[in-house]
Design a protein around this motif. Structure first.
Motif: not given
Length: 221
Positions: A190-192, A206-210, A212-216
Protein backbone atom coordinates in the motif's frame (compact mmCIF):
# COMPACT_ATOMS: atom_id res chain seq x y z
CA UNK A 1 51.79 1.05 47.75
CA UNK A 2 53.73 -1.68 45.97
CA UNK A 3 53.58 -2.02 42.13
CA UNK A 4 51.79 -5.38 42.43
CA UNK A 5 49.03 -3.86 44.59
CA UNK A 6 48.69 -0.93 42.16
CA UNK A 7 48.27 -3.40 39.30
CA UNK A 8 45.54 -5.30 41.14
CA UNK A 9 43.73 -2.04 41.85
CA UNK A 10 44.02 -1.01 38.19
CA UNK A 11 42.61 -4.35 37.04
CA UNK A 12 39.71 -4.11 39.50
CA UNK A 13 38.89 -0.61 38.24
CA UNK A 14 39.13 -1.75 34.63
CA UNK A 15 36.77 -4.66 35.32
CA UNK A 16 34.34 -2.31 37.03
CA UNK A 17 34.31 0.08 34.06
CA UNK A 18 33.83 -2.84 31.67
CA UNK A 19 30.90 -4.09 33.75
CA UNK A 20 29.27 -0.65 33.66
CA UNK A 21 29.93 -0.52 29.91
CA UNK A 22 28.19 -3.86 29.45
CA UNK A 23 25.15 -2.60 31.35
CA UNK A 24 25.03 0.50 29.12
CA UNK A 25 25.15 -1.69 26.01
CA UNK A 26 22.49 -4.06 27.34
CA UNK A 27 20.22 -1.05 27.80
CA UNK A 28 20.10 -1.04 24.00
CA UNK A 29 20.64 -4.69 23.05
CA UNK A 30 18.35 -7.53 24.06
CA UNK A 31 20.22 -9.54 26.68
CA UNK A 32 18.30 -12.65 25.61
CA UNK A 33 19.75 -12.32 22.10
CA UNK A 34 23.37 -11.53 23.00
CA UNK A 35 25.87 -13.09 25.39
CA UNK A 36 28.63 -10.50 25.43
CA UNK A 37 32.17 -10.33 26.72
CA UNK A 38 33.86 -6.93 26.75
CA UNK A 39 37.57 -6.28 26.40
CA UNK A 40 39.42 -3.03 26.95
CA UNK A 41 40.51 -1.52 23.64
CA UNK A 42 41.49 1.97 24.78
CA UNK A 43 41.17 3.80 28.11
CA UNK A 44 42.64 7.30 28.66
CA UNK A 45 45.39 7.69 31.24
CA UNK A 46 43.17 10.02 33.31
CA UNK A 47 41.21 6.97 34.48
CA UNK A 48 44.25 5.29 36.05
CA UNK A 49 44.19 7.23 39.30
CA UNK A 50 40.48 7.38 40.06
CA UNK A 51 38.48 5.29 42.50
CA UNK A 52 35.51 3.18 41.45
CA UNK A 53 33.17 5.11 43.75
CA UNK A 54 34.04 8.35 41.92
CA UNK A 55 32.50 7.04 38.68
CA UNK A 56 29.09 8.63 38.17
CA UNK A 57 28.00 6.94 34.93
CA UNK A 58 29.07 5.16 31.76
CA UNK A 59 27.07 5.96 28.64
CA UNK A 60 27.04 4.78 25.05
CA UNK A 61 28.38 7.05 22.29
CA UNK A 62 26.97 6.41 18.83
CA UNK A 63 26.07 2.95 17.58
CA UNK A 64 26.98 -0.43 19.04
CA UNK A 65 29.69 -2.07 16.94
CA UNK A 66 32.52 -4.55 17.37
CA UNK A 67 34.56 -1.57 18.61
CA UNK A 68 32.15 0.55 20.64
CA UNK A 69 32.74 4.01 22.12
CA UNK A 70 31.43 5.04 25.53
CA UNK A 71 31.85 8.01 27.85
CA UNK A 72 32.87 7.72 31.51
CA UNK A 73 31.70 10.52 33.81
CA UNK A 74 33.65 10.70 37.08
CA UNK A 75 34.74 13.09 39.82
CA UNK A 76 38.40 14.12 39.86
CA UNK A 77 40.47 14.73 42.99
CA UNK A 78 38.80 18.15 43.36
CA UNK A 79 35.31 16.64 43.12
CA UNK A 80 34.85 18.24 39.70
CA UNK A 81 32.89 16.16 37.13
CA UNK A 82 35.07 15.05 34.22
CA UNK A 83 33.98 13.09 31.14
CA UNK A 84 36.37 10.92 29.12
CA UNK A 85 35.81 8.63 26.16
CA UNK A 86 36.77 4.96 26.14
CA UNK A 87 36.60 2.21 23.54
CA UNK A 88 35.80 -1.44 24.18
CA UNK A 89 35.84 -4.51 21.96
CA UNK A 90 32.75 -6.71 21.94
CA UNK A 91 33.10 -10.48 21.76
CA UNK A 92 30.82 -13.36 22.69
CA UNK A 93 27.90 -14.94 20.88
CA UNK A 94 24.60 -13.93 19.33
CA UNK A 95 21.27 -15.61 18.75
CA UNK A 96 20.29 -16.32 15.16
CA UNK A 97 17.41 -18.01 13.41
CA UNK A 98 18.01 -20.99 11.13
CA UNK A 99 15.81 -22.17 8.26
CA UNK A 100 14.46 -25.68 8.89
CA UNK A 101 13.14 -25.94 5.33
CA UNK A 102 14.04 -24.49 1.93
CA UNK A 103 12.47 -21.06 1.49
CA UNK A 104 11.68 -19.76 -1.98
CA UNK A 105 11.80 -16.06 -2.72
CA UNK A 106 8.58 -14.50 -1.42
CA UNK A 107 7.90 -17.35 1.04
CA UNK A 108 6.37 -16.41 4.39
CA UNK A 109 8.29 -17.27 7.57
CA UNK A 110 6.31 -19.44 10.00
CA UNK A 111 7.29 -20.48 13.57
CA UNK A 112 7.42 -24.18 12.72
CA UNK A 113 9.84 -23.57 9.82
CA UNK A 114 12.62 -21.85 11.78
CA UNK A 115 14.74 -22.68 14.80
CA UNK A 116 16.89 -20.71 17.22
CA UNK A 117 20.65 -21.18 17.41
CA UNK A 118 23.76 -19.40 18.74
CA UNK A 119 26.91 -18.41 16.86
CA UNK A 120 30.04 -16.42 17.64
CA UNK A 121 29.55 -12.67 17.42
CA UNK A 122 30.12 -11.70 13.79
CA UNK A 123 31.51 -8.51 12.22
CA UNK A 124 28.73 -6.00 11.52
CA UNK A 125 26.50 -7.96 13.91
CA UNK A 126 24.48 -4.79 14.54
CA UNK A 127 23.06 -5.17 11.01
CA UNK A 128 21.95 -8.75 11.70
CA UNK A 129 20.10 -8.15 14.96
CA UNK A 130 16.60 -9.57 14.74
CA UNK A 131 13.76 -10.49 17.05
CA UNK A 132 11.35 -13.32 16.38
CA UNK A 133 8.58 -10.75 15.86
CA UNK A 134 10.69 -9.24 13.06
CA UNK A 135 10.56 -12.57 11.26
CA UNK A 136 7.24 -14.36 11.73
CA UNK A 137 4.73 -13.36 9.06
CA UNK A 138 7.35 -11.57 6.99
CA UNK A 139 8.72 -12.77 3.65
CA UNK A 140 12.05 -13.81 2.20
CA UNK A 141 13.52 -11.63 -0.54
CA UNK A 142 15.69 -14.51 -1.78
CA UNK A 143 15.84 -18.30 -1.76
CA UNK A 144 17.22 -19.66 1.54
CA UNK A 145 18.34 -23.26 1.91
CA UNK A 146 17.51 -25.35 4.98
CA UNK A 147 20.22 -25.04 7.63
CA UNK A 148 21.23 -21.51 6.60
CA UNK A 149 21.01 -18.42 8.81
CA UNK A 150 18.15 -16.03 8.06
CA UNK A 151 19.68 -12.55 8.08
CA UNK A 152 17.72 -9.35 8.63
CA UNK A 153 18.55 -8.06 5.14
CA UNK A 154 16.80 -11.14 3.70
CA UNK A 155 13.52 -10.30 5.47
CA UNK A 156 10.96 -7.94 3.95
CA UNK A 157 7.47 -6.84 4.89
CA UNK A 158 4.73 -9.11 3.53
CA UNK A 159 3.63 -8.14 0.04
CA UNK A 160 0.00 -7.01 -0.08
CA UNK A 161 -0.35 -7.18 -3.87
CA UNK A 162 1.29 -9.82 -6.04
CA UNK A 163 2.45 -9.40 -9.64
CA UNK A 164 -0.29 -10.37 -12.12
CA UNK A 165 -3.04 -9.97 -9.53
CA UNK A 166 -6.38 -8.47 -10.57
CA UNK A 167 -6.86 -4.91 -9.38
CA UNK A 168 -9.38 -2.13 -9.99
CA UNK A 169 -7.92 1.14 -11.23
CA UNK A 170 -9.86 4.29 -10.33
CA UNK A 171 -9.41 7.09 -12.88
CA UNK A 172 -11.20 10.45 -12.81
CA UNK A 173 -12.17 12.04 -16.12
CA UNK A 174 -13.87 15.40 -15.59
CA UNK A 175 -16.79 14.78 -13.25
CA UNK A 176 -16.74 11.07 -13.97
CA UNK A 177 -14.86 8.44 -12.02
CA UNK A 178 -14.01 5.39 -14.09
CA UNK A 179 -13.31 1.95 -12.68
CA UNK A 180 -11.12 -0.21 -14.91
CA UNK A 181 -10.36 -3.89 -14.38
CA UNK A 182 -6.61 -4.39 -14.74
CA UNK A 183 -3.70 -6.50 -13.47
CA UNK A 184 -0.61 -5.46 -11.54
CA UNK A 185 2.80 -5.36 -13.19
CA UNK A 186 4.82 -6.11 -10.04
CA UNK A 187 4.64 -7.01 -6.36
CA UNK A 188 3.78 -4.01 -4.19
CA UNK A 189 2.49 -2.72 -0.89
CA UNK A 190 0.00 0.00 0.00
CA UNK A 191 1.24 3.45 -0.96
CA UNK A 192 3.56 2.26 -3.72
CA UNK A 193 3.16 3.41 -7.33
CA UNK A 194 3.42 0.56 -9.83
CA UNK A 195 2.71 -0.17 -13.47
CA UNK A 196 -0.80 -1.46 -14.09
CA UNK A 197 -1.71 -3.27 -17.28
CA UNK A 198 -5.29 -2.88 -18.51
CA UNK A 199 -5.47 -5.61 -21.13
CA UNK A 200 -9.00 -4.90 -22.36
CA UNK A 201 -8.06 -1.30 -23.16
CA UNK A 202 -4.59 -2.27 -24.36
CA UNK A 203 -3.19 0.48 -22.16
CA UNK A 204 -0.74 0.74 -19.29
CA UNK A 205 -0.86 3.17 -16.40
CA UNK A 206 0.99 4.07 -13.25
CA UNK A 207 -1.27 3.62 -10.26
CA UNK A 208 -0.91 4.09 -6.50
CA UNK A 209 -1.98 1.01 -4.56
CA UNK A 210 -4.52 1.92 -1.86
CA UNK A 211 -5.71 -1.57 -0.90
CA UNK A 212 -5.28 -5.20 -1.85
CA UNK A 213 -7.70 -4.78 -4.77
CA UNK A 214 -7.70 -1.06 -5.62
CA UNK A 215 -5.35 1.53 -7.10
CA UNK A 216 -5.68 5.20 -8.06
CA UNK A 217 -4.54 6.42 -11.49
CA UNK A 218 -1.41 8.55 -11.40
CA UNK A 219 -0.12 8.60 -14.98
CA UNK A 220 -0.87 7.17 -18.42
CA UNK A 221 2.00 5.42 -20.18
Amino acid sequence: MSPSIEKVFANDLEDYILELSKKAIYNILDQEAFDLYLEKKWFPSQLNGIKSESILSVNLIGQIRTYTNLSVLFLDENEVPVEKQIQVKLAGRMRVFIAKIDFDRGATFKPEDIQESWIALQPNFEKSMMQLNDLIGFESNKAIKAGKIIYSHNVIAPTIVKKGQSIQLYKRSGNLELTIDCVTGSDSNIGEVIMINCVNLRKKYLGEVISESKAIWRKSL
